[in-house]
Write a protein that holds these residues in place. Structure first.
Motif, mmCIF file in Angstrom:
data_model
loop_
_atom_site.group_PDB
_atom_site.id
_atom_site.type_symbol
_atom_site.label_atom_id
_atom_site.label_comp_id
_atom_site.label_asym_id
_atom_site.label_seq_id
_atom_site.Cartn_x
_atom_site.Cartn_y
_atom_site.Cartn_z
ATOM 1 N N UNK A 294 -28.228 36.198 -8.325
ATOM 2 C CA UNK A 294 -27.530 36.761 -7.159
ATOM 3 C C UNK A 294 -26.282 37.517 -7.599
ATOM 4 N N UNK A 295 -25.565 37.003 -8.590
ATOM 5 C CA UNK A 295 -24.370 37.676 -9.097
ATOM 6 C C UNK A 295 -24.732 39.003 -9.760
ATOM 7 N N UNK A 296 -25.792 38.999 -10.542
ATOM 8 C CA UNK A 296 -26.235 40.244 -11.199
ATOM 9 C C UNK A 296 -26.614 41.289 -10.154
ATOM 10 N N UNK A 297 -27.295 40.855 -9.091
ATOM 11 C CA UNK A 297 -27.697 41.781 -8.021
ATOM 12 C C UNK A 297 -26.474 42.392 -7.334
ATOM 13 N N UNK B 61 -15.834 52.443 0.874
ATOM 14 C CA UNK B 61 -14.719 51.605 0.403
ATOM 15 C C UNK B 61 -14.775 50.200 1.020
ATOM 16 N N UNK B 62 -15.137 50.129 2.304
ATOM 17 C CA UNK B 62 -15.233 48.822 2.962
ATOM 18 C C UNK B 62 -16.324 47.974 2.322
ATOM 19 N N UNK B 63 -17.453 48.621 2.004
ATOM 20 C CA UNK B 63 -18.553 47.884 1.364
ATOM 21 C C UNK B 63 -18.181 47.472 -0.053
ATOM 22 N N UNK B 64 -17.461 48.324 -0.760
ATOM 23 C CA UNK B 64 -17.022 47.974 -2.114
ATOM 24 C C UNK B 64 -16.087 46.767 -2.089
ATOM 25 N N UNK B 65 -15.158 46.767 -1.130
ATOM 26 C CA UNK B 65 -14.233 45.632 -1.020
ATOM 27 C C UNK B 65 -14.984 44.331 -0.721
ATOM 28 N N UNK B 66 -15.992 44.447 0.174
ATOM 29 C CA UNK B 66 -16.793 43.264 0.499
ATOM 30 C C UNK B 66 -17.569 42.767 -0.725
ATOM 31 N N UNK B 67 -18.133 43.713 -1.455
ATOM 32 C CA UNK B 67 -18.879 43.345 -2.664
ATOM 33 C C UNK B 67 -17.975 42.696 -3.701
ATOM 34 N N UNK B 68 -16.756 43.193 -3.830
ATOM 35 C CA UNK B 68 -15.808 42.601 -4.785
ATOM 36 C C UNK B 68 -15.540 41.137 -4.429
ATOM 37 N N UNK B 69 -15.378 40.888 -3.128
ATOM 38 C CA UNK B 69 -15.153 39.498 -2.699
ATOM 39 C C UNK B 69 -16.376 38.626 -2.987
ATOM 40 N N UNK B 70 -17.570 39.171 -2.692
ATOM 41 C CA UNK B 70 -18.796 38.407 -2.938
ATOM 42 C C UNK B 70 -19.007 38.160 -4.431
ATOM 43 N N UNK B 71 -18.654 39.142 -5.249
ATOM 44 C CA UNK B 71 -18.807 38.989 -6.705
ATOM 45 C C UNK B 71 -17.849 37.925 -7.228
ATOM 46 N N UNK C 84 -16.702 35.382 -5.527
ATOM 47 C CA UNK C 84 -17.264 34.094 -5.107
ATOM 48 C C UNK C 84 -18.467 33.715 -5.968
ATOM 49 N N UNK C 85 -19.296 34.716 -6.280
ATOM 50 C CA UNK C 85 -20.474 34.463 -7.115
ATOM 51 C C UNK C 85 -20.103 34.007 -8.517
ATOM 52 N N UNK C 86 -19.078 34.626 -9.105
ATOM 53 C CA UNK C 86 -18.632 34.227 -10.443
ATOM 54 C C UNK C 86 -18.107 32.790 -10.438
ATOM 55 N N UNK C 87 -17.394 32.427 -9.356
ATOM 56 C CA UNK C 87 -16.894 31.055 -9.252
ATOM 57 C C UNK C 87 -18.052 30.061 -9.086
ATOM 58 N N UNK C 88 -19.073 30.472 -8.290
ATOM 59 C CA UNK C 88 -20.244 29.613 -8.101
ATOM 60 C C UNK C 88 -20.989 29.399 -9.408
ATOM 61 N N UNK C 89 -21.184 30.486 -10.173
ATOM 62 C CA UNK C 89 -21.876 30.368 -11.465
ATOM 63 C C UNK C 89 -21.085 29.463 -12.408
ATOM 64 N N UNK C 90 -19.787 29.608 -12.379
ATOM 65 C CA UNK C 90 -18.950 28.766 -13.231
ATOM 66 C C UNK C 90 -19.098 27.290 -12.849
ATOM 67 N N UNK C 91 -19.082 26.998 -11.542
ATOM 68 C CA UNK C 91 -19.223 25.611 -11.073
ATOM 69 C C UNK C 91 -20.602 25.061 -11.409
ATOM 70 N N UNK C 92 -21.652 25.873 -11.194
ATOM 71 C CA UNK C 92 -23.013 25.413 -11.479
ATOM 72 C C UNK C 92 -23.215 25.179 -12.973
#
Length: 384
Positions: A265-268, A303-313, A315-323
């Protein structure tokens, strides 16, 4: 009270002293008959000081033992939790009844439940669990405390015992039945020889002696089968342990799967960010076709979509780190407990198999009756 760093069995004497049959209404107001078990505990420090205080006691049903074990499995997914004895008689010797209320079966289950508590109370991690302590000391309100932990919602999967696990015992059962039949046939021979000796004057002593040997040979089967039941229970325990080991492995597989899904999901998300930032679509998608047909999105939308993606990325990096940390921690703890379990298994099975071999040797020595029987036959031939 719980003391960190020492197993409960060193601080408390634990036993399942007796079983009792009771009747009552279940959750749907239907009358039922069930068995309860008396759990007794005494502090070891009082015993060490020379005192002999009366034990604290409470009654538990088999279902409460099941609840305790399920709670431990969910709470400690990296530990090989000791198994419970079978709830219903799935495999029995020739002499043992398949009735769940049969006194012999209930006694064997009582011993198995006591063994379960002793194994849990001697485990370096499980023995310090607060719910285990409450199970042993609080007769009322214990189940409510367990359910309040929310352990059921955290359960990832539930394992069921496989019927194939006991195929080995089905073979042993057939062998035991044949052995029982052979010995009882000799018991019939013994009776025939004894009756024959009463009508034969010259050969009477020899016939009677032969009949006694046949009776002794037939009677030995009861002792043999009783001992084999004991060893069968020990082997059953470790077949059930195989399911506990499998549960630990499945939890690791689940953690690894969750890590892989989070990584994909993070790679996507990172690929979407790159395509949105550069305007170059590397893979075929409906969105890419739409952009080619109707043009690019407005800069504000991008720009709005990029900002949203940055937030999701993020969160994804933190999730991968926790997992990743969760997966590594589970693997490390599970390996340590499996090593501990292997040492315990090797010791227990070695002792059981040596004792089983000694029992077989003892049985073979009993077959020396045939030597005496042969001598009596020679005597019968001489007398005739």
């Amino acid at each position: 009270m719980l003391t960190e760093g020492s197993c409960l069995l060193r601080r408390m004497e634990i036993s399942v002293a007796e079983a009792e049959k009771r009747s009552g209404k279940n959750a749907v107001s239907i009358q039922e008959t069930y068995t309860v078990y008396l759990v007794e505990t005494r502090p070891m420090d009082a015993i060490a000081e020379g005192h002999n205080p009366p034990p604290d006691s409470l009654w538990r049903r088999y279902s409460e033992f099941e609840l305790l074990r399920n709670y431990l499995i969910v709470t400690y997914p990296y530990i090989v939790v000791p198994p419970l004895p079978e709830k219903r008689a799935e495999f029995v010797w020739h002499k043992l009844s398949a009735d769940n209320m049969d006194p012999d079966f209930v006694e064997r289950r009582r011993i198995g439940l006591e063994n379960f508590l002793l194994r849990v109370a001697s485990h370096p991690v499980l023995s310090n669990n607060e719910m285990l302590y409450h199970f042993l000391t609080k007769e009322h309100g214990w189940k409510e405390m367990v359910y309040e932990t929310g352990f059921q919602a955290k359960a990832d999967s539930r394992l069921r015992a496989l019927s194939a696990t006991f195929r080995f015992f089905s073979v042993l059962q057939r062998v035991a039945d044949r052995l029982y039949a052979v010995y009882k046939v000799h018991g019939n021979y013994g009776r025939v020889f004894s009756e024959w000796s009463a009508i034969e004057k010259e050969m009477g002593d020899g016939l009677q002696s032969a009949g006694h040997h046949m009776d002794a040979y037939a009677a030995s089967v009861d002792d043999i089968l009783e001992e084999e039941e004991h060893y069968a229970d020990q082997l059953k325990e470790y077949l059930s342990y195989a399911e506990a080991v499998r549960a630990v492995c499945r939890k690791h597989e689940l953690s690894q799967f969750e890590l892989e899904m989070a990584s994909q999901d993070l790679i996507s998300k990172k690929q979407q960010r790159e395509e949105l930032a550069t305007g170059i679509v590397r893979t075929f998608s409906l969105k890419g076709m739409t952009n080619k047909l109707f043009g690019q999105e407005a800069p504000e939308q991008r720009d709005a979509k990029l900002n949203l993606l940055e937030e999701l990325i993020a969160e994804g990096e933190e999730t991968v780190k926790e997992k990743t940390a969760e997966c590594d921690e589970h693997a490390e703890k599970a390996w340590a407990d499996i090593v501990r379990f292997k040492d315990q298994k090797d010791k227990d099975l070695q002792e059981a198999l040596i004792n089983y071999a000694l029992m077989q040797i003892s049985m073979c020595k009993k077959l020396a009756v045939w030597t005496r029987l042969t001598a009596d036959n020679y005597q019968l031939s001489d007398d005739s």
